[in-house]
Design a protein around this motif. Sequence first.
Motif, PDB file in Angstrom:
ATOM      1  N   ARG A 150      49.722  25.942  40.642  1.00 56.92           N
ATOM      2  CA  ARG A 150      48.360  25.413  39.770  1.00 56.92           C
ATOM      3  C   ARG A 150      48.120  26.287  38.618  1.00 56.92           C
ATOM      4  NH1 ARG A 150      42.764  26.299  39.959  1.00 56.92           N
ATOM      5  NH2 ARG A 150      41.532  24.550  39.270  1.00 56.92           N
ATOM      6  N   ILE A 192      41.819  28.353  49.237  1.00 54.47           N
ATOM      7  CA  ILE A 192      42.679  29.427  48.017  1.00 54.47           C
ATOM      8  C   ILE A 192      43.890  29.755  48.496  1.00 54.47           C
ATOM      9  CG2 ILE A 192      42.011  31.122  46.494  1.00 54.47           C
ATOM     10  CD1 ILE A 192      39.224  30.904  47.508  1.00 54.47           C
ATOM     11  N   TRP A 237      36.329  32.718  38.675  1.00 53.80           N
ATOM     12  CA  TRP A 237      37.476  33.506  38.784  1.00 53.80           C
ATOM     13  C   TRP A 237      37.319  34.536  37.681  1.00 53.80           C
ATOM     14  CZ3 TRP A 237      40.094  33.769  42.769  1.00 53.80           C
ATOM     15  CH2 TRP A 237      40.551  32.680  43.514  1.00 53.80           C
ATOM     16  N   GLU A 259      48.096  28.868  43.803  1.00 55.04           N
ATOM     17  CA  GLU A 259      47.339  29.271  42.742  1.00 55.04           C
ATOM     18  C   GLU A 259      47.847  29.685  41.605  1.00 55.04           C
ATOM     19  OE1 GLU A 259      44.019  28.802  42.239  1.00 55.04           O
ATOM     20  OE2 GLU A 259      43.747  27.769  43.960  1.00 55.04           O
ATOM     21  N   PHE A 286      34.747  31.403  44.935  1.00 53.84           N
ATOM     22  CA  PHE A 286      35.928  31.686  45.520  1.00 53.84           C
ATOM     23  C   PHE A 286      35.938  32.843  46.649  1.00 53.84           C
ATOM     24  CE2 PHE A 286      36.853  29.862  41.276  1.00 53.84           C
ATOM     25  CZ  PHE A 286      37.159  28.521  41.552  1.00 53.84           C
ATOM     26  N   GLU A 293      46.446  28.889  37.970  1.00 55.82           N
ATOM     27  CA  GLU A 293      45.321  29.420  37.707  1.00 55.82           C
ATOM     28  C   GLU A 293      45.111  30.728  37.546  1.00 55.82           C
ATOM     29  OE1 GLU A 293      40.867  29.138  37.499  1.00 55.82           O
ATOM     30  OE2 GLU A 293      42.381  27.459  37.548  1.00 55.82           O
ATOM     31  N   HIS A 294      46.139  31.369  37.888  1.00 59.97           N
ATOM     32  CA  HIS A 294      46.403  32.834  37.764  1.00 59.97           C
ATOM     33  C   HIS A 294      47.865  33.029  37.571  1.00 59.97           C
ATOM     34  CE1 HIS A 294      42.469  32.912  39.504  1.00 59.97           C
ATOM     35  NE2 HIS A 294      42.931  32.280  40.647  1.00 59.97           N
ATOM     36  N   TRP A 348      43.549  36.164  35.562  1.00 58.81           N
ATOM     37  CA  TRP A 348      43.020  34.777  35.474  1.00 58.81           C
ATOM     38  C   TRP A 348      43.405  34.288  34.213  1.00 58.81           C
ATOM     39  CZ3 TRP A 348      38.444  33.146  32.297  1.00 58.81           C
ATOM     40  CH2 TRP A 348      38.218  31.797  32.764  1.00 58.81           C
TER      41      TRP A 348
END
Length: 438
Positions: A281, A272, A91, A277, A106, A283-284, A84
């Motif tokens: 994005r 998700i 997260w 992701e 999530f 995010e991870h 993350w």
Amino acid sequence: MMTSHSIFDTTRRGLRLAIGASALLVATACQSLLDVKNPNNIAEDALVNPAAAGPEASGVLASAMRMLSATTVVYGVATDELDWIGSRDAWFDLEQGAISNYINEFADGAFPYVAEARFLADKTVSRLEDFDKAGTLVNRQDLARTYLYAAVVYTSIADMYDDFAFSDKTVPSAPVGRANMSKLYDTAIGYLDKALAIATANADKYNIMAYRARVKHAKGVWQKITPKGASAPANPLVNDAGAVADANAAIALGSADQKFNMVNNLEATASIFIWFEVNGRNEHQTGTVYRTLKDPISNVLDPTVVNSLAAFKAFGTQSGTFWMTSTRELRLILAEAALAGGNTAEFTSQINTVRALDGKPAFTGQIANTAMLAYERQSQLWLMRRRLSDMYRFGQKDSKWTTNPNFESSFNVVGLLFPITNVERLANPCVAHPPPSK
């Protein structure tokens, strides 16, 4: 051919349109603006038409893809496969190992896709079986692939979740309990047995048999980490005769490096979505453990992992491939069984056959056999939803895991899996809804 129209014809058409619009306004005034019939909506009773069997099977595939899109990123963050790096604290809780928190937003957001996939798979199997018994099923391969997709759904649930409730629409069902979750593997195996009896193409037979070997092995892994406890099992190795037989049979059907993949180009709408992701994005990101993973024999970055990470990045942000199983995994299943049975020569042979596919130097006992097995599974099975259970049974911990004062954590509870989440607890009166604490 073009047709000419007089001005009179055009005027008449305009008059008809005006009259029609006026009638529509009058009708609308007498009913709610929300009372609209969508011609694209299909009533559920239309699904009993045997002509719908093909689209229904594809619907199960799409639902399974939504499920995997939503759950794989949650699962990966809870292991060392993904890190993350974003801004959402829920997260962070998963990354620290607090996966027993049933209100995690999530994990909770992913759960409806799981419930949908399970329900749709079972209902579609039942309908297509009825068509088949009546002799009205146009293509029996639609039933075979529905069995396979249903097996993927059931296996994925058993791999990830501590418990599950098999409700039927608005009819709630009590959870089966952790001790009975292994029955989901049995259901998956039963579906695969039926699929194999119908399948005709060798590629389909390979996928079914290879996945059945993987399911039988996964059930053995589940048994190693159940019930959950404070320490890794004294003997982490699985030696299942059925898995071994299926692995050998599938290898005989396939190529030296064959894979069973499911490509998600049908649905990209999960809340998700793993490729968005990670690749979009941000995010991870792919796990630092994996990006820096060095082969224990050559001491260079593991080429298997390098290739996997590159392939994942190349998928982009909208769609990608889920790696379900492969001849590589089948050989690792055979290697593990040989090691459990004391046949170290066969173990070494299978391990080196896998390693040779990426040009890795041969294993000749440089590290302990069990450590070699654990390493090669880590290398070969990235993002295939095997890692958490393997970490538990081989006594490994993510450096980011920690104790949590409110929840059971994977740091100190071996075998901890994801709970039934809040969305189901709120809707299902048969599922306990205690305060969110241990």
